[in-house]
Design a protein around this motif. Structure first.
Motif, PDB file in Angstrom:
ATOM      1  N   PHE A 130       0.693  -1.149   0.048  1.00 42.34           N
ATOM      2  CA  PHE A 130       0.185   0.165  -0.071  1.00 42.34           C
ATOM      3  C   PHE A 130       1.052   1.477   0.177  1.00 42.34           C
ATOM      4  N   ILE A 131       1.758   1.137   0.778  1.00 40.35           N
ATOM      5  CA  ILE A 131       2.932   2.333   0.952  1.00 40.35           C
ATOM      6  C   ILE A 131       3.368   2.677  -0.674  1.00 40.35           C
ATOM      7  N   GLU A 132       3.951   1.414  -1.094  1.00 40.61           N
ATOM      8  CA  GLU A 132       4.452   1.605  -2.443  1.00 40.61           C
ATOM      9  C   GLU A 132       3.508   2.317  -3.503  1.00 40.61           C
ATOM     10  N   GLU A 133       2.370   1.628  -3.504  1.00 41.07           N
ATOM     11  CA  GLU A 133       1.212   2.220  -4.331  1.00 41.07           C
ATOM     12  C   GLU A 133       0.860   3.763  -3.983  1.00 41.07           C
ATOM     13  N   LYS A 134       0.943   4.287  -2.957  1.00 41.83           N
ATOM     14  CA  LYS A 134       0.724   5.461  -2.613  1.00 41.83           C
ATOM     15  C   LYS A 134       1.890   6.401  -3.145  1.00 41.83           C
ATOM     16  N   VAL A 135       3.131   6.086  -2.896  1.00 43.20           N
ATOM     17  CA  VAL A 135       4.239   6.739  -3.273  1.00 43.20           C
ATOM     18  C   VAL A 135       4.314   6.832  -4.858  1.00 43.20           C
ATOM     19  N   GLN A 136       3.869   5.581  -5.289  1.00 44.95           N
ATOM     20  CA  GLN A 136       3.587   5.607  -6.879  1.00 44.95           C
ATOM     21  C   GLN A 136       2.684   6.725  -7.446  1.00 44.95           C
ATOM     22  N   ILE A 137       1.616   6.711  -6.767  1.00 51.42           N
ATOM     23  CA  ILE A 137       0.761   7.606  -7.209  1.00 51.42           C
ATOM     24  C   ILE A 137       1.204   9.130  -7.049  1.00 51.42           C
ATOM     25  N   LEU A 138       1.762   9.214  -6.009  1.00 51.06           N
ATOM     26  CA  LEU A 138       2.413  10.575  -5.693  1.00 51.06           C
ATOM     27  C   LEU A 138       3.355  11.060  -6.913  1.00 51.06           C
ATOM     28  N   SER A 139       4.360  10.125  -7.294  1.00 51.50           N
ATOM     29  CA  SER A 139       5.386  10.293  -8.112  1.00 51.50           C
ATOM     30  C   SER A 139       4.848  10.644  -9.383  1.00 51.50           C
ATOM     31  N   GLU A 140       3.547  10.119  -9.537  1.00 50.84           N
ATOM     32  CA  GLU A 140       2.905  10.244 -11.136  1.00 50.84           C
ATOM     33  C   GLU A 140       2.165  11.579 -10.967  1.00 50.84           C
ATOM     34  N   ASP A 141       1.870  12.275  -9.841  1.00 46.28           N
ATOM     35  CA  ASP A 141       1.111  13.312  -9.905  1.00 46.28           C
ATOM     36  C   ASP A 141       1.984  14.456 -10.572  1.00 46.28           C
ATOM     37  N   ALA A 142       1.205  15.398 -11.477  1.00 48.17           N
ATOM     38  CA  ALA A 142       1.957  16.198 -12.219  1.00 48.17           C
ATOM     39  C   ALA A 142       2.486  17.504 -11.310  1.00 48.17           C
ATOM     40  N   TYR A 143       1.859  17.573 -10.080  1.00 47.06           N
ATOM     41  CA  TYR A 143       2.298  18.638  -8.993  1.00 47.06           C
ATOM     42  C   TYR A 143       3.105  17.957  -7.745  1.00 47.06           C
ATOM     43  N   PHE A 144       4.063  17.080  -8.381  1.00 42.92           N
ATOM     44  CA  PHE A 144       5.025  16.483  -7.602  1.00 42.92           C
ATOM     45  C   PHE A 144       6.316  16.626  -8.316  1.00 42.92           C
ATOM     46  N   ASN A 145       7.430  17.293  -7.528  1.00 41.34           N
ATOM     47  CA  ASN A 145       8.543  17.014  -8.127  1.00 41.34           C
ATOM     48  C   ASN A 145       9.900  16.751  -7.025  1.00 41.34           C
ATOM     49  N   GLY A 146       9.396  15.931  -6.212  1.00 39.98           N
ATOM     50  CA  GLY A 146      10.306  15.530  -5.120  1.00 39.98           C
ATOM     51  C   GLY A 146      11.300  14.742  -5.670  1.00 39.98           C
ATOM     52  N   ASP A 147      12.602  14.775  -4.865  1.00 36.88           N
ATOM     53  CA  ASP A 147      13.747  13.992  -5.100  1.00 36.88           C
ATOM     54  C   ASP A 147      13.566  12.664  -4.175  1.00 36.88           C
ATOM     55  N   GLU A 148      14.719  11.945  -4.237  1.00 37.09           N
ATOM     56  CA  GLU A 148      14.876  10.755  -3.520  1.00 37.09           C
ATOM     57  C   GLU A 148      14.383  10.918  -1.866  1.00 37.09           C
ATOM     58  N   ILE A 149      15.172  11.878  -1.387  1.00 35.97           N
ATOM     59  CA  ILE A 149      15.112  12.049  -0.052  1.00 35.97           C
ATOM     60  C   ILE A 149      13.420  12.406   0.417  1.00 35.97           C
ATOM     61  N   GLN A 150      13.016  13.427  -0.511  1.00 32.94           N
ATOM     62  CA  GLN A 150      11.397  13.588  -0.355  1.00 32.94           C
ATOM     63  C   GLN A 150      10.619  12.360  -0.413  1.00 32.94           C
ATOM     64  N   LEU A 162      10.847  10.295   2.644  1.00 27.74           N
ATOM     65  CA  LEU A 162      10.118  10.900   3.930  1.00 27.74           C
ATOM     66  C   LEU A 162       8.660  10.509   3.766  1.00 27.74           C
ATOM     67  N   HIS A 163       8.173  10.547   2.446  1.00 23.93           N
ATOM     68  CA  HIS A 163       6.804  10.143   2.504  1.00 23.93           C
ATOM     69  C   HIS A 163       6.725   8.463   2.832  1.00 23.93           C
ATOM     70  N   LYS A 164       7.854   7.878   2.468  1.00 22.06           N
ATOM     71  CA  LYS A 164       7.839   6.312   2.801  1.00 22.06           C
ATOM     72  C   LYS A 164       7.487   5.962   4.154  1.00 22.06           C
ATOM     73  N   ILE A 165       8.549   6.980   4.877  1.00 25.81           N
ATOM     74  CA  ILE A 165       8.695   6.546   6.358  1.00 25.81           C
ATOM     75  C   ILE A 165       7.395   6.985   6.996  1.00 25.81           C
ATOM     76  N   VAL A 166       6.864   8.110   6.660  1.00 22.18           N
ATOM     77  CA  VAL A 166       5.525   8.711   7.139  1.00 22.18           C
ATOM     78  C   VAL A 166       4.277   7.757   6.936  1.00 22.18           C
ATOM     79  N   GLU A 167       4.310   7.157   6.004  1.00 21.16           N
ATOM     80  CA  GLU A 167       3.236   6.243   5.413  1.00 21.16           C
ATOM     81  C   GLU A 167       3.401   5.114   6.381  1.00 21.16           C
ATOM     82  N   GLY A 168       4.674   4.679   6.701  1.00 25.20           N
ATOM     83  CA  GLY A 168       4.796   3.634   7.402  1.00 25.20           C
ATOM     84  C   GLY A 168       4.239   3.615   8.898  1.00 25.20           C
ATOM     85  N   PHE A 169       4.122   4.990   9.422  1.00 23.40           N
ATOM     86  CA  PHE A 169       3.495   5.112  10.753  1.00 23.40           C
ATOM     87  C   PHE A 169       2.072   4.706  10.849  1.00 23.40           C
ATOM     88  N   SER A 170       1.629   4.531  12.122  1.00 20.35           N
ATOM     89  CA  SER A 170       0.129   4.031  12.501  1.00 20.35           C
ATOM     90  C   SER A 170      -0.570   5.511  12.128  1.00 20.35           C
TER      91      SER A 170
END
Lengths: 179, 179
Positions: free
Chosen positions: A100-120, A123-131
């Motif tokens: 699910f986390i991978e799916e969410k990060v995939q959706i985010l990286s495909e968004d036209a209004y996302f230009n994050g790098d590896e670190i960003q 961070l998304h992955k770490i936060v998505e892993g929280f409760s």
């Protein structure tokens, strides 16, 4: 009379309601947008939910019972609208699984209004892993700049528990981000 | 990767200082962007939607039309008099009905088919007097009449000649023997 109380009394006056609503939009539009964006991920979805949120606020302002502050009430509406939107579109709001986390990060990286790098992305992955609770606390405190008191009103958890959850989340991020 | 190395040198990844613009914080840490001039366009769109919702609602729920207007203090007086009038009408009707009920006499019994049901509404004494009268009319008088008829028949038979009786008896005996 505080600014928020003044705004509320104007919103409840039919003659001043529209002008007051303009002020309300100026004050809270950006904050609510970013709160919603972190839940629904893409800009397009966040735009839809933001509109629904403000329409609901406009319609229900007469029923607001002042049990919490106006902006806490609006944040609650925004959160509920976001979850409703995800459910309506058969998307799960909060789930902790690698897939699910991978799916969410995939959706985010495909968004036209996302230009994050590896670190960003990391961070998304770490936060998505929280409760769910820890994630909400961290996002509301760090990104939405809400106080612990306001978050406590929003999610009905004591301030001390929130503080503990937040500082644990920060520690985890600091430890994992450069690994 | 360049940003990764830049962050690696720092002591802390998440800065404590608050940003003037919340969008900058989201952009810096989460890599999320928004279209240029988005909040202005979004505000207009929200206000437009609210106006169209208001128009739609006013079409669905037409305003209540006042048929006639009364001052509030007269409204209560008129309502109270109407209730009093209706109450008195119902009360008078009920009292009149109960008097009629009491005057029911045994005539009801003579003209009605269902004596049993009607008898429930009539006093015991009335029923007793009714049964006495009926007994007198129906049974005693009929019995007297039939007794009179018997007497007449007996007297008439005295006036019939013996020879005729003899003839009749002989004839009937012969007929019965032959046949």
């Amino acid at each position: 009379m505080s600014k928020e109380t003044e705004l509320l009394s104007k919103l409840r006056n039919p003659a001043l309601k529209d002008r007051a609503f303009n002020e309300l939009l100026d004050a809270y539009q950006m904050r609510l947008y970013w709160h919603i964006r972190k839940i629904v991920i893409t800009h397009e979805n966040a735009d839809d939910v933001l509109q629904n949120t403000f329409i609901r606020v406009y319609k229900n302002i007469q029923n607001f019972q002042e049990k919490s502050s106006l902006h806490t009430w609006m944040f609650r509406i925004a959160y509920n609208e976001s979850i409703r939107y995800l459910e309506k579109n058969n998307k799960k709001g909060y789930e902790i699984s690698e897939e699910f986390i991978e799916e969410k990060v995939q959706i985010l990286s495909e968004d036209a209004y996302f230009n994050g790098d590896e670190i960003q992305l990391k961070l998304h992955k770490i936060v998505e892993g929280f409760s769910e609770k820890q994630k909400r606390v961290f996002q509301m405190k760090y990104f939405d700049e809400l106080s612990f008191k306001e978050i406590s009103e929003l999610i009905n958890v004591s301030e001390s528990t929130l503080k503990s959850a937040y500082y644990t989340a920060v520690k985890i991020i600091e430890e994992k981000i450069f690994l | 990767m360049e940003q990764y190395n830049k962050h690696k040198g720092k002591q802390k990844f998440l800065e404590d200082s608050s940003f003037e613009d919340i969008s900058k914080r989201h952009s810096k840490y989460l890599g999320t962007q928004i279209p240029e001039g988005y909040f202005v366009a979004s505000k207009l769109s929200i206000l437009e939607k609210i106006q169209s919702e208001k128009q739609l609602e006013s079409k669905i729920i037409p305003e209540r039309k006042t048929i006639f207007w009364l001052q509030p203090q007269f409204k209560f007086a008129v309502a109270a008099s109407l209730i009093l009038f209706l109450g008195l009408t119902i009360w008078f009707q009920n009292t009149h009905f109960s008097q009629e009920e009491k005057t029911v006499d045994f005539e009801l019994l003579t003209f009605s088919d269902d004596i049993l049901i009607n008898s429930l509404l009539v006093d015991e004494n009335d029923i007793e007097s009714f049964s006495n009268i009926t007994l007198m009319n129906e049974i005693v008088l009929k019995a007297e009449l039939s007794e009179q008829k018997m007497d007449n028949l007996f007297l008439n038979s005295l006036f019939v000649e013996d020879s005729l009786i003899d003839n009749y008896t002989n004839k009937s005996i012969i007929e019965s023997i032959i046949l």
